[in-house]
Write a protein that holds these residues in place. Structure first.
Motif: not given
Ligand SMILES: O=C1O[C@H](COP(=O)(O)O)[C@@H](O)[C@H](O)[C@H]1O
Length: 246
Positions: A160, A165, A218-223, A226-227
């Protein structure tokens, strides 16, 4: 990650952290030897953290019996703490003590991220490292090694955080890291994802949730882990404790 399809990550499980470090060290030396036998001077990305130190020490021990010419290896970092160059918090100092001071690297090919000795602030340091990477060529790392924090961060890309970004930049900066020290420089997702091989290293029970999250949708922003995926391969080298939730 850019649009092209990337191979799914593979998981390789080992008994404990020493076994992970042994396998990654041997695998890296083999890969570097093959690159050099084929006339390519490899570019690698080092990480900081607990397992990285074990790995670096094992690399130094095994290197003398390998064919790797360290003077032809380009060394980069995925992230760095923006502190004094001689601070024990520096990922680069950790790597020098455990590995780089024990092999015949060419100092001109070892690209530390700026410290407070080199740049007026983390933003300027990130801009300077971006320029260094761009001046070196295409910024493609042959092998990028990354740790994973218990919160799922990799490099210094934290859940987060606005740094997730940042686009059209090679490196960016963090002033409020949830993990001390607060100020850091990190490669961006775009830069990290220019790597051909991404090797995540994670050991210990405290990484089990993060490893499971990094390998699940899941969301990259959470983990953030993942990105990051390599264009040719992504391997999670984990011990059984870190694999406990898989
Ligand atoms: O602060 C950092 O944390 C991660 C993970 O470190 P660990 O000690 O939990 O393994 C590390 O990969 C990164 O380079 C470092 O700056």
């Amino acid at each position: 990650m850019s649009g092209e399809a990337r191979p799914d990550p593979r998981v390789e499980r080992f008994a404990d952290s020493d076994a992970v470090a042994e396998e990654v060290a041997r695998r890296l030396l083999d890969v570097l030897s093959v690159f050099q036998a084929n006339g390519h001077d490899p570019h690698i990305g080092l990480t900081g953290g607990t397992i990285a130190d074990v790995l670096h020490r094992r690399l130094a021990e095994l290197s003398p019996d390998s064919n790797v010419d360290w003077s032809r290896v380009h060394v980069w970092w995925g992230d760095e703490r923006f502190v004094a160059a001689d601070s024990d918090d520096r990922n680069a100092l950790q790597a020098r003590r455990a590995l780089l001071d024990h092999v015949d690297v060419d100092p001109a090919l070892v690209h530390e991220m700026p410290s407070t000795d080199d740049a007026r602030d983390a933003e300027a340091g990130a801009a300077a490292y971006s320029a260094t990477v761009r001046a070196s060529g295409d910024g493609e790392l042959d092998v990028l090694m990354l740790g994973i924090g218990p919160d799922g961060h990799c490099a210094s890309l934290f859940p987060h955080h606005p740094a997730l970004h940042v686009e059209d930049q090679v490196a960016t900066y963090v002033l409020d890291s949830p993990k001390p020290p607060p100020e850091r420089i990190t490669l961006t997702f775009e830069a990290l994802n220019r790597s051909k091989a991404v090797w995540f290293l994670a050991t210990g029970e405290r990484k089990a949730d993060a490893v499971a999250a990094a390998l699940s949708p899941g969301e990259v922003r959470d983990t953030p882990a993942r990105g990051v995926r390599g264009s040719a391969e992504t391997i999670f080298f984990v011990d059984e404790a870190a694999a406990a939730r898989l």
